[in-house]
Design an enzyme around this catalytic site. Structure first.
Site, PDB file in Angstrom:
ATOM      1  N   ASP A   1       2.771  -8.904   9.313  1.00 34.61           N
ATOM      2  CA  ASP A   1       1.328  -9.121   9.140  1.00 34.61           C
ATOM      3  C   ASP A   1       1.069 -10.628   9.124  1.00 34.61           C
ATOM      4  OD1 ASP A   1       0.568  -6.336   8.833  1.00 34.61           O
ATOM      5  OD2 ASP A   1       1.653  -6.412   6.949  1.00 34.61           O
TER       6      ASP A   1
ATOM      7  N   MET B   1       0.838  -1.200   0.000  1.00 36.61           N
ATOM      8  CA  MET B   1       0.000   0.000   0.000  1.00 36.61           C
ATOM      9  C   MET B   1       0.877   1.255   0.000  1.00 36.61           C
ATOM     10  SD  MET B   1      -3.531  -0.685   2.009  1.00 36.61           S
ATOM     11  CE  MET B   1      -2.907  -0.546   3.670  1.00 36.61           C
TER      12      MET B   1
ATOM     13  N   GLN C   1     -10.244  -2.421   2.608  1.00 40.38           N
ATOM     14  CA  GLN C   1      -9.747  -3.093   3.805  1.00 40.38           C
ATOM     15  C   GLN C   1      -9.670  -2.163   5.012  1.00 40.38           C
ATOM     16  OE1 GLN C   1      -5.900  -3.999   1.768  1.00 40.38           O
ATOM     17  NE2 GLN C   1      -4.985  -3.604   3.762  1.00 40.38           N
TER      18      GLN C   1
ATOM     19  N   GLN D   1      -2.428 -12.044   8.474  1.00 38.52           N
ATOM     20  CA  GLN D   1      -2.798 -11.809   7.081  1.00 38.52           C
ATOM     21  C   GLN D   1      -2.270 -12.918   6.174  1.00 38.52           C
ATOM     22  OE1 GLN D   1      -2.671  -7.799   4.932  1.00 38.52           O
ATOM     23  NE2 GLN D   1      -0.756  -8.723   4.264  1.00 38.52           N
TER      24      GLN D   1
ATOM     25  N   ARG E   1       3.036   2.804   9.075  1.00 43.73           N
ATOM     26  CA  ARG E   1       2.385   3.657  10.086  1.00 43.73           C
ATOM     27  C   ARG E   1       3.395   4.335  11.007  1.00 43.73           C
ATOM     28  NH1 ARG E   1      -3.150   2.376  10.165  1.00 43.73           N
ATOM     29  NH2 ARG E   1      -3.623   0.446   9.041  1.00 43.73           N
TER      30      ARG E   1
ATOM     31  N   SER F   1       7.097  -0.411   9.831  1.00 46.40           N
ATOM     32  CA  SER F   1       5.716  -0.299   9.388  1.00 46.40           C
ATOM     33  C   SER F   1       5.516   1.058   8.743  1.00 46.40           C
ATOM     34  CB  SER F   1       4.759  -0.434  10.588  1.00 46.40           C
ATOM     35  OG  SER F   1       3.430  -0.087  10.222  1.00 46.40           O
TER      36      SER F   1
ATOM     37  N   HIS G   1       9.629  -3.571   3.257  1.00 42.55           N
ATOM     38  CA  HIS G   1       9.186  -3.815   1.883  1.00 42.55           C
ATOM     39  C   HIS G   1      10.375  -4.113   0.978  1.00 42.55           C
ATOM     40  CE1 HIS G   1       5.844  -1.147   3.407  1.00 42.55           C
ATOM     41  NE2 HIS G   1       5.135  -2.144   2.885  1.00 42.55           N
TER      42      HIS G   1
END
Length: 284
Positions: free
Chosen positions: A150, A30, A61, A153, A187, A185, A37
């Site tokens: 995650d 995202m 989501q 997930q 975030r 993250s 990543h």
């Protein structure tokens, strides 16, 4: 590295590679990319001839409109990082391109999709399955890469792949942490300096709980983790579950399963920012 925004253009590009017998790897993201990543991308580059990175903030989501609105979007910086990692194609579609009509498909894989994040974020995993399945149909990758941060997930996506009988290998990659232990993250970029300073206490307590668990029950370990993290001003545990690593069902005793994992979600700061992590107590 090519940046593509249209599905048809991406599929035409991949058709030519597929015709030559090239293996294709996909890293769904995202955006707001970081070293976590990048580690997924590097793994894909090593294992495949062509690596595709999707950069798409998926609205289906999010069960919190403010969370969707505030989610960081940094495509230019993302592309710079991906180019340095050796990615071949960045697929950055609009919402209208991904969802020309509403996606009303329903995905539920009990028990893995209905506990923990599934319980606290209704509709979240349904949205994850909607977008990931669409990406799999569009890209038709041989392999797709997901980070263990995650963790739940991954279990849901594996269940979806089995249910839809998709011919794609799901590759799990280790959590990447900062030197102070905080799991990388997207975030984290939303944390203020003071919030960033207290966030590593989450992993600190989880790590300490491994030794604590050796002499205490599951319930005592659960309470120790929750109380220790909540004692840090600015941190508030939403849930901490100690579960079987395969079924994601709560365990009552350490002898209940050979594979035991502690999964946690903590709100950090006054905003607050929602952070997830986990620790493995037994097994794999």
């Amino acid at each position: 590295m090519k940046v593509i925004h249209r599905i048809a253009e991406l599929q035409n590009e991949l058709f030519e590679y597929r015709k030559q017998g090239f293996q294709i790897g996909l890293v769904p993201t995202m955006g707001a990319l970081h070293e976590g990543h990048a580690s997924l991308v590097r793994c894909s580059v090593k294992q495949n001839r062509i690596t595709v990175i999707s950069v798409f903030v998926n609205p289906t989501q999010f069960n919190d409109k403010n969370d969707l609105k505030n989610y960081p979007r940094t495509l230019e910086a993302d592309c710079k990082l991906l180019n340095e990692c050796g990615a071949d194609i960045v697929f950055a579609p609009s919402v209208e391109e991904m969802y020309p009509t509403p996606d009303n498909r329903q995905f539920e894989y009990e028990p893995v999709s209905t506990v923990m994040e599934g319980k606290h974020r209704p509709g979240h995993f349904n949205g994850v399955c909607q977008v990931v399945s669409r990406l799999f149909y569009i890209v038709r990758p041989h392999r797709s890469y997901f980070g263990e941060k995650d963790w739940q997930q991954i279990a849901v996506i594996k269940a979806m792949v089995k249910h839809l009988q998709l011919d794609v290998e799901i590759v799990e990659c280790p959590i990447i942490r900062d030197e102070d232990g905080l799991a990388r993250s997207s975030r984290n970029t939303l944390l203020s300096p003071s919030e960033r300073a207290i966030a590593p206490n989450i992993y600190k307590v989880l790590s300490e709980s491994i030794d604590y668990a050796k002499k205490h029950t599951v319930k005592e370990t659960h309470d120790y983790v929750v109380e220790s993290i909540n004692a840090v001003e600015g941190l508030d545990v939403e849930y901490f579950s100690i579960v079987d690593g395969n079924t994601l069902q709560d365990v009552e005793s350490w002898e209940d399963s050979p594979y035991v994992v502690g999964c946690i979600t903590v709100y950090c700061g006054s905003t607050p920012i929602r952070l997830i992590d986990h620790i493995k107590y037994k097994g794999l």
